[in-house]
Scaffold this active site. Structure first.
Site, PDB file in Angstrom:
ATOM      1  N   ILE A   1      -1.713  -5.899  -9.570  1.00 53.56           N
ATOM      2  CA  ILE A   1      -1.428  -4.960  -9.560  1.00 53.56           C
ATOM      3  C   ILE A   1      -1.693  -4.257  -8.144  1.00 53.56           C
ATOM      4  O   ILE A   1      -3.458  -4.612  -8.410  1.00 53.56           O
ATOM      5  CB  ILE A   1      -0.182  -4.908  -9.942  1.00 53.56           C
ATOM      6  CG1 ILE A   1      -1.317  -3.425 -11.417  1.00 53.56           C
ATOM      7  CG2 ILE A   1       0.749  -4.556 -11.062  1.00 53.56           C
ATOM      8  CD1 ILE A   1      -0.677  -2.772 -12.224  1.00 53.56           C
ATOM      9  N   ASN A   2      -1.260  -3.540  -7.162  1.00 62.50           N
ATOM     10  CA  ASN A   2      -1.708  -3.034  -6.776  1.00 62.50           C
ATOM     11  C   ASN A   2      -1.677  -1.348  -6.807  1.00 62.50           C
ATOM     12  O   ASN A   2      -1.734  -1.061  -8.389  1.00 62.50           O
ATOM     13  CB  ASN A   2      -1.173  -2.943  -5.087  1.00 62.50           C
ATOM     14  CG  ASN A   2      -1.574  -2.303  -4.353  1.00 62.50           C
ATOM     15  OD1 ASN A   2      -2.252  -1.125  -4.306  1.00 62.50           O
ATOM     16  ND2 ASN A   2      -1.371  -2.710  -3.150  1.00 62.50           N
TER      17      ASN A   2
ATOM     18  N   THR B   1     -12.012  -0.949  -9.076  1.00 59.23           N
ATOM     19  CA  THR B   1     -12.953   0.331  -9.475  1.00 59.23           C
ATOM     20  C   THR B   1     -14.443  -0.422  -9.842  1.00 59.23           C
ATOM     21  O   THR B   1     -14.827   0.910  -9.623  1.00 59.23           O
ATOM     22  CB  THR B   1     -11.909   1.063  -9.915  1.00 59.23           C
ATOM     23  OG1 THR B   1     -10.876   1.381  -9.065  1.00 59.23           O
ATOM     24  CG2 THR B   1     -12.762   2.009 -10.516  1.00 59.23           C
TER      25      THR B   1
ATOM     26  N   CYS C   1       0.608  -1.357   0.439  1.00 61.80           N
ATOM     27  CA  CYS C   1       0.202  -0.167  -0.062  1.00 61.80           C
ATOM     28  C   CYS C   1       0.488   0.649   0.336  1.00 61.80           C
ATOM     29  O   CYS C   1       1.413   1.675   0.911  1.00 61.80           O
ATOM     30  CB  CYS C   1      -0.630  -0.026   1.433  1.00 61.80           C
ATOM     31  SG  CYS C   1      -2.304   1.894   1.178  1.00 61.80           S
TER      32      CYS C   1
END
Lengths: 305, 428
Positions: free
Chosen positions: A193-194, A268, A132
């Site tokens: 991926i982050n 998202t 993060c």
């Protein structure tokens, strides 16, 4: 034609289809119970948990960018104890595997959170957030330094008997190096991926838009980067991969499967449409029907280069 | 009611009735698809009372209700019955009925106060030969509705639907009013709730945009071809790419909507004077609110403010409802010159008023603090950037009144709001 076999198994976790929800975009599951059938998807990944409740960053925390959005929530979460007492009972009634995303501000915290979850039947697996980008002393250090990442993965593996998925950051020079490091340390699967670190500026006020100045970019804008990284890691690391990054529809999801992902996470897209994960799972199956493909497993890594 | 509660429940039951229900009765209620047994627990975990409600289609019945003898006289029975009435209302009950002993004056008086009335008697119904009074409550009585306002109506979860633009009119420079078709279920949307709208199918702009309901209603029968057709309206100001695209839409264009979302205004007891404070697009939810308040017979006054006359929208619409309006602008181009809060302060008494405010955060803060000073109840409708509208993205949080870094208390504008009691939030 028979219904195609959409089931996949990932590090011992059996899923009815490869569609999972991405951490931080699906709350603790209950937020979406009114909008979709939680038993129509493969697995749910909950909002990143820390040992203690965490307040998160000041606002503004999100801003839209072309084809995407930046967020700097700062890992706001209820903490592991409240998760177990308040959030998990609801999730346990849903017949879909629950994977808990966790992170620590220190190495020890990673181990502590993982061990507290170890004995819980309602938790099918752990996803370790080493990436993060929004917590100053936290994830990013572990997520960009292969040796530090290995330490985290080893400790978490020692602290739990559950499958351990490591979520990788794209904010590195060589994602394959990180992936290999985590594999060597005993990770059972990798998710990538982050978000990509980015920023947005208010020209007239001459100020950054996010209170945190920088944030993580997600949404369709990052899909090409994510596909490339999944493909690279899949060719070089013998671990199941969960593809994440800008998946808005079934075709996006299937592209990740071709690139080598065993499963995908929808992030998202759930913000735009709270039933997106369900829709994507259904339409993936339809694609297989339309193209007479007997099983999703046969598409994993089937990209012709 | 859970099995763990049963010991305590059975104890209260046998202390309350000469022919108590058995464990089997309660287990059946718990298992029944029509049953809804509820237990009231006080903070130390003691079972304070319970109520068994049963509902088939639109008829509900209170089968059993009792309060722990040690805890009587504290309003627990009243709360149990009220919450059962709210639950029945939310599940679509038109009537709620019950039987009570003729000699149980206290209970009968309570039921009457709550809106029940006698509809019949059952002679010698009880084993001692006592009559039963049959009482009924109608959820649609306006008086009954207001009594239940402490239990905000649980809205059906939001619907996602395609909506057709009916009209999209520029009211004053940069401000638009748009009317869209909506499914008839949207009539359940309450003032203060909002919708999330996707301006186009493209990925830019990516996110939905939140808008409060300016109005929700039905088209005239001629327009709807004899049937019922619901519409909703929003007010918006062109501020960026999304709203600019919105302003270019015409009759017949399609939009994707998610609605109704969020917590509505608590209208408060009828008869009180209602004070609405807003400016610019902040007037949108206040208009829908004013409509509902006026329909209940409340006296409503509106304080509308803005930088200049362009920010004062739809005052005629408010006045047409019978709302008395006070207008102020920073530059004096319409109404009084000055801030809306200055005008408001002069008209604020302390008793018998309730404030509803929507607008820029500095204005809301000023109104909230003024309301606190005058001890007037005040609700504010907040605006915030949000991605999802359903409480997942955590982008739209505000600090709750007791927030600190060690004990975070964030409220989501989308889910805990957008309407908050002014004491819920931290204003410093």
């Amino acid at each position: 034609m028979q219904k195609p076999d959409m089931s996949v198994e990932l590090a011992g976790i059996k899923m009815r289809n490869p569609v999972m929800t991405a951490s931080g975009t699906f709350g603790y599951g209950a937020e979406f119970g009114d909008y979709m059938n939680l038993e129509s998807i493969g697995a749910m990944i909950t909002k990143g948990l820390s040992l203690k409740p965490k307040a998160g960053n000041p606002t503004p925390r999100i801003v839209e960018t072309p084809g995407g959005m930046l967020n700097a929530i700062g890992l706001q979460n209820v903490g592991v104890d409240a998760f177990i007492s308040q959030k998990l009972p609801y999730l346990s009634r849903v017949a879909t595997p629950v994977i808990v995303n966790l992170y620590g501000n220190t190495l020890e915290e990673y181990g502590e959170v993982a061990s507290r979850l170890d004995s819980l039947d309602g938790v099918a697996g752990i996803e370790v957030n080493i990436s993060c980008p929004n917590v100053k002393q936290g994830g990013i250090v572990f997520g960009t330094d292969p040796l530090a990442a290995q330490e985290v993965v080893r400790l978490v593996k020692r602290s739990t008997s559950k499958p351990v998925i490591v979520k990788l950051s794209p904010n590195v020079t060589d994602v394959v190096l990180m992936a290999k490091a985590c594999a060597d340390a005993g990770a059972d699967a990798l998710s990538l991926i982050n978000t990509l670190t980015g920023m947005a500026i208010d020209l007239d006020r001459r100020r950054p838009i996010l209170a945190n100045v920088t944030g993580g970019l997600s949404g369709p804008a990052i899909k090409p980067v994510a596909l490339r990284m999944v493909w690279q890691v899949a060719r070089n690391v013998r671990l199941p991969i969960i593809g994440i990054g800008g998946i808005m529809n079934a075709r996006d999801a299937l592209e990740f499967i071709l690139a080598g992902a065993t499963a995908v996470q929808v992030g998202t897209a759930s913000f735009l449409d709270p039933s997106a994960a369900q829709t994507i799972a259904r339409e993936m199956e339809q694609y297989l029907v339309d193209n007479r493909i007997p099983s999703i497993a046969s598409m994993i890594g089937a990209l012709e280069v | 009611m859970r099995e763990e509660d049963l010991e305590a429940v059975l104890e209260i039951e046998s202390a309350s009735f000469s022919r108590p229900w058995t464990r089997r009765h309660f287990l059946d209620e718990m298992a029944s698809e029509f049953g809804c047994p509820t237990v009231a627990v006080i903070p130390d975990g003691t079972v304070a009372g319970y109520l068994c409600l049963q509902q088939v289609l639109d008829e509900a019945e209170i089968l059993d209700v009792a309060v722990n003898p040690a805890l009587r006289g504290r309003g627990i029975g009243r709360m149990l019955v009220l919450s059962a009435l709210a639950a029945a209302r939310d599940r679509g009950a038109v009537t709620v009925s019950l039987e009570v002993r003729l000699g149980n004056d206290e209970a009968i008086a309570l039921y009457q106060r709550l809106g029940f009335s006698e509809i019949g008697r059952r002679r010698q119904y009880y084993s001692n030969g006592e009559d039963a009074i049959l009482m009924q409550y109608r959820t649609e009585d306006s008086q009954n509705r207001s009594l239940l306002s402490i239990f905000p109506k649980r809205q059906r979860s939001a619907m996602q639907f395609k909506s057709m633009v009916v009209s999209n009119v520029e009211l004053s420079p940069g401000y638009f009013r748009m009317r869209m078709t909506a499914p008839n279920d949207l009539l359940s949307a309450a003032p203060g709730q909002f919708l999330m709208l996707k301006v186009s199918d493209a990925i830019d702009p990516l996110l939905r945009r939140p808008f409060g309901f300016f109005d929700v209603g039905t088209f005239s029968a001629e327009y709807a071809g004899g049937g019922t057709q619901c519409y909703c309206e929003i007010l918006y100001k062109v501020v960026g790419k999304g709203t600019r695209m919105l302003s270019a839409l015409h009759h017949g264009d399609l939009l994707d909507l998610l609605a109704p979302l969020g917590k509505a205004f608590d209208l408060g007891p009828p008869g009180e004077e209602k004070i609405l404070v807003g400016g610019g697009v902040g007037l949108a939810p206040l208009y829908y609110l004013a409509k509902e308040l006026v329909a209940r017979g409340d006296k409503v006054r509106l304080f509308a403010g803005g930088r200049n006359r362009d920010d004062i929208l739809c005052i005629t619409e408010f006045e047409r409802l019978g709302v008395e309006s006070y207008v102020s602008t920073d530059d004096g181009t319409l109404g009084e010159s000055g801030l809306v809060t200055q005008v408001l302060e002069r008209h604020l008494a302390s008793a018998g008023m309730r404030i509803f405010a929507c607008g820029p955060t500095p204005m809301l803060k000023a109104v909230a603090l003024m309301a606190h000073g005058h001890q007037v109840p005040c609700q504010v409708s907040m605006e915030a950037y949000m991605a999802c509208g359903v409480g997942a993205c955590l982008g739209c949080v505000m600090k709750g009144a007791n927030h600190s870094d060690d004990t975070p208390d964030y409220r989501c504008v989308c889910k805990d709001g957008p309407v908050f009691d002014s004491f819920e939030l931290q204003w410093s």
